[in-house]
Scaffold this active site. Structure first.
Site, PDB file in Angstrom:
ATOM      1  N   GLU A  83      51.019 -79.299 -17.041  1.00  0.00           N
ATOM      2  CA  GLU A  83      50.941 -78.709 -18.380  1.00  0.00           C
ATOM      3  C   GLU A  83      51.158 -77.206 -18.276  1.00  0.00           C
ATOM      4  O   GLU A  83      50.437 -76.512 -17.574  1.00  0.00           O
ATOM      5  CB  GLU A  83      49.554 -78.995 -18.990  1.00  0.00           C
ATOM      6  N   ASP A 138      56.963 -67.360 -24.359  1.00  0.00           N
ATOM      7  CA  ASP A 138      56.020 -66.361 -23.851  1.00  0.00           C
ATOM      8  C   ASP A 138      56.547 -65.868 -22.500  1.00  0.00           C
ATOM      9  O   ASP A 138      56.957 -66.678 -21.666  1.00  0.00           O
ATOM     10  CB  ASP A 138      54.628 -66.963 -23.582  1.00  0.00           C
ATOM     11  N   CYS A 148      20.977 -73.459 -17.651  1.00  0.00           N
ATOM     12  CA  CYS A 148      21.302 -72.237 -16.910  1.00  0.00           C
ATOM     13  C   CYS A 148      20.555 -71.031 -17.485  1.00  0.00           C
ATOM     14  O   CYS A 148      19.370 -70.869 -17.233  1.00  0.00           O
ATOM     15  CB  CYS A 148      22.810 -72.036 -16.873  1.00  0.00           C
ATOM     16  N   GLN A 162      16.492 -70.228 -17.628  1.00  0.00           N
ATOM     17  CA  GLN A 162      15.874 -68.942 -17.279  1.00  0.00           C
ATOM     18  C   GLN A 162      15.049 -68.406 -18.448  1.00  0.00           C
ATOM     19  O   GLN A 162      13.958 -67.863 -18.268  1.00  0.00           O
ATOM     20  CB  GLN A 162      16.967 -67.946 -16.858  1.00  0.00           C
ATOM     21  N   GLU A 210      18.406 -59.476 -14.329  1.00  0.00           N
ATOM     22  CA  GLU A 210      19.765 -59.318 -14.871  1.00  0.00           C
ATOM     23  C   GLU A 210      19.735 -58.321 -16.031  1.00  0.00           C
ATOM     24  O   GLU A 210      20.672 -57.558 -16.234  1.00  0.00           O
ATOM     25  CB  GLU A 210      20.300 -60.673 -15.359  1.00  0.00           C
ATOM     26  N   HIS A 258      24.668 -77.160 -14.712  1.00  0.00           N
ATOM     27  CA  HIS A 258      25.403 -77.469 -15.959  1.00  0.00           C
ATOM     28  C   HIS A 258      25.716 -78.959 -16.065  1.00  0.00           C
ATOM     29  O   HIS A 258      26.808 -79.384 -15.678  1.00  0.00           O
ATOM     30  CB  HIS A 258      26.709 -76.680 -15.989  1.00  0.00           C
ATOM     31  N   GLU A 270      26.608 -80.538 -18.531  1.00  0.00           N
ATOM     32  CA  GLU A 270      27.711 -80.796 -19.479  1.00  0.00           C
ATOM     33  C   GLU A 270      29.059 -80.916 -18.763  1.00  0.00           C
ATOM     34  O   GLU A 270      29.982 -81.533 -19.282  1.00  0.00           O
ATOM     35  CB  GLU A 270      27.754 -79.706 -20.561  1.00  0.00           C
TER      36      GLU A 270
HETATM   37  N1  GLN Z   1      23.266 -65.074 -16.546  1.00  0.00           N
HETATM   38  C1  GLN Z   1      22.629 -66.058 -15.737  1.00  0.00           C
HETATM   39  C2  GLN Z   1      22.972 -65.937 -14.261  1.00  0.00           C
HETATM   40  O1  GLN Z   1      23.958 -65.350 -13.902  1.00  0.00           O
HETATM   41  C3  GLN Z   1      22.964 -67.446 -16.230  1.00  0.00           C
HETATM   42  C4  GLN Z   1      24.409 -67.784 -16.098  1.00  0.00           C
HETATM   43  C5  GLN Z   1      24.809 -68.950 -16.908  1.00  0.00           C
HETATM   44  O2  GLN Z   1      24.147 -69.309 -17.890  1.00  0.00           O
HETATM   45  N2  GLN Z   1      25.933 -69.571 -16.560  1.00  0.00           N
HETATM   46  O3  GLN Z   1      22.237 -66.441 -13.435  1.00  0.00           O
END
Ligand code: GLN
Length: 575
Positions: free
Chosen positions: A172, A179, A421, A425, A445, A547, A549
């Site tokens: 793809e 472009d 994620c 946190q 962070e 994750h 998902e």
């Molecule tokens: N900001 C957070 C970290 O870097 C979570 C990152 C995220 O949600 N993908 O650990």
């Protein structure tokens, strides 16, 4: 400092420069794997990824092993640094590759896991060409678009096809024909057709058919011009796939076939369907599998039988029994693409229990925080009428306090909660502030000087694991605590999930959290940091550092999402 090549070898007179610079990889025989190249005209956002995936599904049903590659025009090395506002979510593969969300669509349709061999960018291409030049591979010649650069594109697709032992590799090309960024890929695919020999490379152009409301008619001129541009680049598509809002009018099909001199049967309708998962069926009805396989001389393999699990999925999608509403408390609100995998995972999980999940945007950057221990009014108002709340992935400060306010509300009111994620946190920070009384608890962070860094960067671990750039990326095995909600959800004591983060739970606080009732139910073996948190006594309170998902598939939904959706259905019944 120069690292110029010391070895010079001259091209033998009369040799084919294409073969000289992009030789056939060892073990590869041109013609054994077939290629389908998919381009798009008129506009971006046609759904080339969905069409490519639908076609791959169709060919899989014919018993062919497919492989899909996305060629992206940007000069970033990967999608990790792209803003989701501009490019949709960054999808993460098992090997840690951060890529375009189209690769997520590929995985969902063919139910396979892909790798860095399925995504190519101009960033990677230029880097590779420079590397080869410095290494003396180009034998002192001036490095040119053809054959050196196009040769590298060809080498990539051939190596990918070889690695996956693919019967068919679908390539793809991102963006729109014309472009500047994608010109290299299109030219390279033209070269590929020449190098692979007759009837081994099939070109499909997707077009958008304009329906001007004031005319009440479909117009094909832009599609004609867009396709003509491809022809000017030396490629005549074998098939035209017409995307449109409504079913293609026969007159349009005739006109396009006639003007572009493409057989009428090869002008395919792909108007907006109720779900993208109907695409394979819709293409099969128009004999797309037969047309393509006939071209490859494999027509007898066409007319495969639809995968029964897939057919069931589509049936259930069209006839849900129930409906629930779940809030998505994120910062990237607007186009669905920004949380594409989450929307998909909700759909898959919902259908598993015959329920339509309506995802309601809860913009977390607009929710004020109540003081620790109190429930913010704004959050309560936003969450009224919802059956659950998901706080997703994020980076930086923007929506964190709003997410925390939502979590506080969910925890206090027994509203099902899933944190992913950044959301995991946020749940840790909320618990530290409310249950442990650490009012200034934070993630380093955002607050590097916080007295209570419950989420912090764990450099030593990353170094020990040999991960560059400080991000934990890709698939890991997670061990689960027997008897926990997590173990119940997964139906066992291990899970394989994909990670993408730089910060994590600070193990120094583990005991204090446990004393107040938080159960840590998941960890990566040999890594002392907890990756799943849950609260027994709450109907459903789960935070995961990974994750789920990304691994959810229509016929194989994520256990985490299924568990969460079930809890939300129970909540709806109680309400
Ligand atoms: N900001 C957070 C970290 O870097 C979570 C990152 C995220 O949600 N993908 O650990």
């Amino acid at each position: 400092m120069s690292t110029a090549p010391t070895r010079l070898s001259l091209l033998s007179a009369g040799s084919d420069p294409g073969e000289q610079y992009s030789p056939v990889p060892p073990g590869y025989t041109p013609g054994t794997t077939k290629y389908i190249v998919i381009t798009g005209s008129v506009m971006s956002g046609l759904g080339k990824g969905i069409f490519s995936s639908g076609l791959a599904r169709l060919l899989e049903d014919c018993g062919l092993r497919t492989n899909l590659i996305k060629m992206d025009g940007y000069f970033n090395e990967d999608a990790g640094t792209l803003s989701p506002y501009r490019h949709g979510e960054a999808f993460v593969l098992e090997d840690g590759t951060e890529c375009d969300m189209d690769v997520g669509t590929y995985e969902r349709f063919v139910n396979k896991s892909f790798s860095s061999l399925n995504i190519f960018t101009n960033g990677r291409l230029t880097q590779k060409v420079h590397e080869l030049e410095r290494g003396g591979r180009f034998a002192g010649s001036d490095v040119q678009f053809y054959p050196h650069v196009t040769g590298e594109v060809i080498r990539f697709v051939r190596e990918s096809a070889l690695a996956y032992k693919a019967d068919v590799t679908l390539v793809e090309i991102g963006g729109t024909v014309g472009d500047e960024e994608n010109r290299t890929y299109i030219s390279a695919m033209g070269d590929l057709a020449y190098r692979e020999g007759e009837r081994n490379v099939y070109f499909i152009n997707l077009v958008w058919i304009i329906e001007a409301a004031h005319l009440r008619e479909q117009k094909s001129k832009a599609a004609q011009h867009g396709t003509a541009l491809l022809m000017q680049m030396g490629i005549k598509p074998h098939m035209l796939v017409c995307r449109a809002e409504h079913e293609l009018q026969p007159g349009v099909q005739h006109k396009l076939a006639d003007r572009l001199r493409i057989p009428r049967a090869n002008v395919i309708d792909l108007h907006n369907l109720e779900t993208i998962y109907l695409v394979p069926q819709h293409l099969r009805r128009q004999k797309v599998d037969r047309i393509v396989l006939d071209y490859f001389g494999q027509g007898r393999r066409a007319a495969g039988v639809e995968d029964p699990a897939w057919a069931q999925y589509v049936k259930d999608f069209l006839a849900p029994k129930d409906e629930i509403r779940i809030g998505l408390a994120g910062t990237y609100m607007g186009p669905r693409d920004m949380y594409a995998s989450i929307h998909n995972a909700f759909e898959h999980a919902g259908i598993r229990v015959r329920t339509r999940v309506r995802v309601v945007d809860v913009p977390s950057d607009r929710i004020e925080d109540g003081p620790a221990g109190e429930i913010g009014e704004r959050a309560a108002a936003q969450l009224r009428g919802l059956d659950g709340i998901l706080v997703p992935s994020d980076f930086g400060r923007r929506g964190l306090e709003g997410g925390i306010a939502c979590i506080r509300h969910a925890r206090a009111h027994g509203l099902p909660f899933l944190g992913i994620c950044h959301g995991f946190q946020a749940a840790i920070i909320e618990f530290a502030r409310s249950a442990l009384g650490l009012a200034q608890a934070h993630t380093t962070e955002i607050a590097p000087d916080t007295p209570d860094p419950v989420i912090r960067l764990l450099l030593e671990q990353y170094e020990a694991e040999g991960i560059s750039g400080g991000m934990r990326l890709g698939k890991r095995r997670v061990e689960l605590l027997p008897g926990s909600l997590a173990a119940q959800i997964y139906g066992g004591t291990e899970a394989f999930e994909r990670f993408r983060h730089r910060y994590e739970f600070n193990p120094a606080y583990r005991e204090r959290f446990a004393e107040k009732g938080m159960v840590f139910s998941g960890w990566i073996p040999d890594h002392p940091v907890m990756q799943i948190a849950e609260l027994p006594g709450h109907p459903f309170f789960l935070g995961v550092q990974f994750h789920p998902e990304f691994t959810s598939r229509p016929v194989n939904p994520s256990p985490v999402f299924v568990g969460f959706v079930k809890a939300c259905i129970e909540h709806a019944a109680r309400r």
